[in-house]
Design a protein around this motif. Structure first.
Motif, PDB file in Angstrom:
ATOM      1  N   LEU A  81      -8.019   2.874  -4.259  1.00 51.37           N
ATOM      2  CA  LEU A  81      -6.921   2.428  -5.100  1.00 51.37           C
ATOM      3  C   LEU A  81      -5.590   3.078  -4.740  1.00 51.37           C
ATOM      4  CD1 LEU A  81      -7.619   0.636  -7.781  1.00 51.37           C
ATOM      5  CD2 LEU A  81      -9.524   1.806  -6.733  1.00 51.37           C
ATOM      6  N   ASN A  82      -4.523   2.357  -5.007  1.00 56.51           N
ATOM      7  CA  ASN A  82      -3.180   2.915  -4.933  1.00 56.51           C
ATOM      8  C   ASN A  82      -2.880   3.582  -6.274  1.00 56.51           C
ATOM      9  OD1 ASN A  82      -1.956   1.737  -2.348  1.00 56.51           O
ATOM     10  ND2 ASN A  82      -2.834  -0.064  -3.328  1.00 56.51           N
ATOM     11  N   SER A  83      -2.419   4.830  -6.258  1.00 53.89           N
ATOM     12  CA  SER A  83      -2.088   5.510  -7.510  1.00 53.89           C
ATOM     13  C   SER A  83      -1.045   4.745  -8.313  1.00 53.89           C
ATOM     14  CB  SER A  83      -1.571   6.931  -7.246  1.00 53.89           C
ATOM     15  OG  SER A  83      -2.618   7.804  -6.892  1.00 53.89           O
ATOM     16  N   VAL A  84      -0.067   4.130  -7.629  1.00 53.50           N
ATOM     17  CA  VAL A  84       0.985   3.415  -8.366  1.00 53.50           C
ATOM     18  C   VAL A  84       0.459   2.166  -9.062  1.00 53.50           C
ATOM     19  CG1 VAL A  84       2.892   4.300  -6.975  1.00 53.50           C
ATOM     20  CG2 VAL A  84       1.822   2.133  -6.350  1.00 53.50           C
TER      21      VAL A  84
ATOM     22  N   THR B 162       0.859  -1.182   0.000  1.00 52.36           N
ATOM     23  CA  THR B 162       0.000   0.000   0.000  1.00 52.36           C
ATOM     24  C   THR B 162       0.891   1.227   0.000  1.00 52.36           C
ATOM     25  OG1 THR B 162      -1.694  -1.155   1.273  1.00 52.36           O
ATOM     26  CG2 THR B 162      -1.793   1.239   1.274  1.00 52.36           C
ATOM     27  N   GLU B 163       0.532   2.209  -0.831  1.00 49.87           N
ATOM     28  CA  GLU B 163       1.275   3.464  -0.796  1.00 49.87           C
ATOM     29  C   GLU B 163       0.739   4.315   0.357  1.00 49.87           C
ATOM     30  OE1 GLU B 163       0.674   5.381  -4.570  1.00 49.87           O
ATOM     31  OE2 GLU B 163      -1.447   5.664  -4.231  1.00 49.87           O
ATOM     32  N   ALA B 164       1.548   5.249   0.808  1.00 51.49           N
ATOM     33  CA  ALA B 164       1.127   6.127   1.897  1.00 51.49           C
ATOM     34  C   ALA B 164      -0.063   6.979   1.454  1.00 51.49           C
ATOM     35  CB  ALA B 164       2.287   7.018   2.323  1.00 51.49           C
ATOM     36  N   PRO B 165      -0.973   7.295   2.385  1.00 41.93           N
ATOM     37  CA  PRO B 165      -2.125   8.132   2.019  1.00 41.93           C
ATOM     38  C   PRO B 165      -1.697   9.561   1.685  1.00 41.93           C
ATOM     39  CG  PRO B 165      -2.075   7.791   4.387  1.00 41.93           C
ATOM     40  CD  PRO B 165      -0.996   6.920   3.797  1.00 41.93           C
ATOM     41  N   PHE B 166      -2.510  10.226   0.887  1.00 39.27           N
ATOM     42  CA  PHE B 166      -2.369  11.638   0.533  1.00 39.27           C
ATOM     43  C   PHE B 166      -1.100  11.956  -0.269  1.00 39.27           C
ATOM     44  CE2 PHE B 166      -5.094  11.504   4.300  1.00 39.27           C
ATOM     45  CZ  PHE B 166      -6.241  12.093   3.783  1.00 39.27           C
ATOM     46  N   CYS B 167      -0.502  10.958  -0.907  1.00 36.50           N
ATOM     47  CA  CYS B 167       0.704  11.245  -1.690  1.00 36.50           C
ATOM     48  C   CYS B 167       0.626  10.733  -3.121  1.00 36.50           C
ATOM     49  CB  CYS B 167       1.937  10.669  -0.996  1.00 36.50           C
ATOM     50  SG  CYS B 167       2.007   8.873  -1.022  1.00 36.50           S
ATOM     51  N   GLY B 168      -0.387   9.962  -3.464  1.00 38.27           N
ATOM     52  CA  GLY B 168      -0.483   9.377  -4.796  1.00 38.27           C
ATOM     53  C   GLY B 168      -0.732  10.413  -5.873  1.00 38.27           C
ATOM     54  N   VAL B 169      -0.134  10.192  -7.028  1.00 36.61           N
ATOM     55  CA  VAL B 169      -0.210  11.130  -8.139  1.00 36.61           C
ATOM     56  C   VAL B 169      -1.645  11.325  -8.651  1.00 36.61           C
ATOM     57  CG1 VAL B 169       0.285   9.401  -9.921  1.00 36.61           C
ATOM     58  CG2 VAL B 169       0.886  11.780 -10.323  1.00 36.61           C
ATOM     59  N   PHE B 170      -2.531  10.352  -8.474  1.00 34.40           N
ATOM     60  CA  PHE B 170      -3.885  10.466  -8.996  1.00 34.40           C
ATOM     61  C   PHE B 170      -4.918  10.880  -7.954  1.00 34.40           C
ATOM     62  CE2 PHE B 170      -2.118   7.312 -12.124  1.00 34.40           C
ATOM     63  CZ  PHE B 170      -2.013   8.237 -13.158  1.00 34.40           C
ATOM     64  N   LEU B 171      -4.506  11.112  -6.732  1.00 34.98           N
ATOM     65  CA  LEU B 171      -5.455  11.490  -5.686  1.00 34.98           C
ATOM     66  C   LEU B 171      -6.260  12.720  -6.092  1.00 34.98           C
ATOM     67  CD1 LEU B 171      -6.662  11.145  -2.867  1.00 34.98           C
ATOM     68  CD2 LEU B 171      -4.777  12.533  -1.993  1.00 34.98           C
ATOM     69  N   ASP B 172      -5.593  13.754  -6.574  1.00 33.42           N
ATOM     70  CA  ASP B 172      -6.271  15.008  -6.916  1.00 33.42           C
ATOM     71  C   ASP B 172      -6.425  15.208  -8.421  1.00 33.42           C
ATOM     72  OD1 ASP B 172      -6.621  15.824  -4.219  1.00 33.42           O
ATOM     73  OD2 ASP B 172      -4.516  16.433  -4.146  1.00 33.42           O
ATOM     74  N   ASN B 173      -6.257  14.151  -9.207  1.00 35.80           N
ATOM     75  CA  ASN B 173      -6.406  14.265 -10.660  1.00 35.80           C
ATOM     76  C   ASN B 173      -7.864  14.594 -10.992  1.00 35.80           C
ATOM     77  OD1 ASN B 173      -5.901  14.090 -13.431  1.00 35.80           O
ATOM     78  ND2 ASN B 173      -6.302  11.905 -13.462  1.00 35.80           N
ATOM     79  N   LYS B 174      -8.090  15.681 -11.697  1.00 40.18           N
ATOM     80  CA  LYS B 174      -9.455  16.102 -12.069  1.00 40.18           C
ATOM     81  C   LYS B 174      -9.702  15.951 -13.571  1.00 40.18           C
ATOM     82  CE  LYS B 174     -10.278  17.852  -7.918  1.00 40.18           C
ATOM     83  NZ  LYS B 174     -10.447  16.862  -6.915  1.00 40.18           N
TER      84      LYS B 174
ATOM     85  N   THR C  37     -10.129   9.739   2.229  1.00 41.74           N
ATOM     86  CA  THR C  37      -9.286   8.701   2.815  1.00 41.74           C
ATOM     87  C   THR C  37      -7.803   8.853   2.481  1.00 41.74           C
ATOM     88  OG1 THR C  37      -9.582   7.251   0.909  1.00 41.74           O
ATOM     89  CG2 THR C  37     -11.166   7.020   2.733  1.00 41.74           C
ATOM     90  N   GLY C  38      -7.489   9.648   1.448  1.00 43.86           N
ATOM     91  CA  GLY C  38      -6.100   9.815   1.045  1.00 43.86           C
ATOM     92  C   GLY C  38      -5.695   8.963  -0.149  1.00 43.86           C
ATOM     93  N   TRP C  39      -6.638   8.194  -0.692  1.00 43.13           N
ATOM     94  CA  TRP C  39      -6.376   7.383  -1.877  1.00 43.13           C
ATOM     95  C   TRP C  39      -7.447   7.680  -2.922  1.00 43.13           C
ATOM     96  CZ3 TRP C  39      -5.835   5.142   3.002  1.00 43.13           C
ATOM     97  CH2 TRP C  39      -4.544   4.711   3.339  1.00 43.13           C
ATOM     98  N   PRO C  40      -7.114   7.573  -4.206  1.00 42.25           N
ATOM     99  CA  PRO C  40      -8.145   7.748  -5.241  1.00 42.25           C
ATOM    100  C   PRO C  40      -9.269   6.730  -5.012  1.00 42.25           C
ATOM    101  CG  PRO C  40      -5.957   7.567  -6.239  1.00 42.25           C
ATOM    102  CD  PRO C  40      -5.807   7.252  -4.780  1.00 42.25           C
ATOM    103  N   SER C  41     -10.506   7.205  -5.091  1.00 41.10           N
ATOM    104  CA  SER C  41     -11.660   6.344  -4.827  1.00 41.10           C
ATOM    105  C   SER C  41     -12.675   6.452  -5.955  1.00 41.10           C
ATOM    106  CB  SER C  41     -12.318   6.743  -3.505  1.00 41.10           C
ATOM    107  OG  SER C  41     -11.412   6.554  -2.427  1.00 41.10           O
ATOM    108  N   PHE C  42     -13.314   5.325  -6.244  1.00 40.29           N
ATOM    109  CA  PHE C  42     -14.275   5.215  -7.338  1.00 40.29           C
ATOM    110  C   PHE C  42     -15.479   4.430  -6.841  1.00 40.29           C
ATOM    111  CE2 PHE C  42      -9.981   5.402  -8.848  1.00 40.29           C
ATOM    112  CZ  PHE C  42     -10.004   6.280  -9.922  1.00 40.29           C
ATOM    113  N   PHE C  43     -16.683   4.778  -7.360  1.00 40.21           N
ATOM    114  CA  PHE C  43     -17.865   4.044  -6.907  1.00 40.21           C
ATOM    115  C   PHE C  43     -18.256   2.900  -7.818  1.00 40.21           C
ATOM    116  CE2 PHE C  43     -19.760   7.800  -9.048  1.00 40.21           C
ATOM    117  CZ  PHE C  43     -20.574   7.176  -9.984  1.00 40.21           C
TER     118      PHE C  43
END
Length: 154
Positions: free
Chosen positions: A126-129, A34-46, A71-77
């Protein structure tokens, strides 16, 4: 039924794909890290587009299903196609969770939880990586089935 070939990569294809991974991508995708929360490249991808498996390129999630879960990770429904995401019971770390993996190559993506928004009420965390991103307007190329590649059965 998916319009994408879900045949797993051959051993030689898998070796070639794994060779292109960074150490962190290997740790997450292949060793269920698991990658650390709030650091993934896709977390804030708009940007509008499709999130694909970082290893094999299979489309996994559309940007239209992405939401800020806090949560700090990219999330999808919802997944791109339900058949593209495998679900596995995960009892590691003293918890009972549902791990999600790429249905084609088996790479670890993250976990799914029953606390997301309507209409599915699922949060695919999801993990951005674990992901690659293809912006709308660009072709969803399949690294396993390009013309001239060692594609095996199509």
């Amino acid at each position: 039924m998916s319009r994408f070939d879900l045949t797993p990569p051959t051993p030689s294809q898998r070796d070639a794909l794994v060779a292109g991974l960074s150490p962190d991508e290997r740790r997450v995708l292949l060793q269920h890290g698991t990658e650390a929360p709030f650091c993934g490249v896709f977390l804030d991808n708009k940007r509008e587009g499709t999130y694909c498996c970082r290893l094999c390129g299979l489309p996994l999630f559309r940007s239209s299903t992405k939401f800020d879960s806090g949560t700090g990770w990219p999330s999808f429904f919802a997944p791109y196609d339900e058949s593209h995401v495998g679900r596995i019971r995960d009892t590691s770390h003293g918890m009972i969770r549902t791990e999600i993996v790429c249905a084609r190559c088996g790479s670890h993506l993250g976990h799914v939880f029953p606390d997301g928004p309507p209409p599915t009420h699922e949060r695919h965390c999801l993990n951005s990586v674990s992901l690659a991103f293809v912006e709308d307007g660009h072709d969803l190329t399949d690294p396993l089935h390009r013309a001239g590649a060692d594609a095996g059965p199509a």
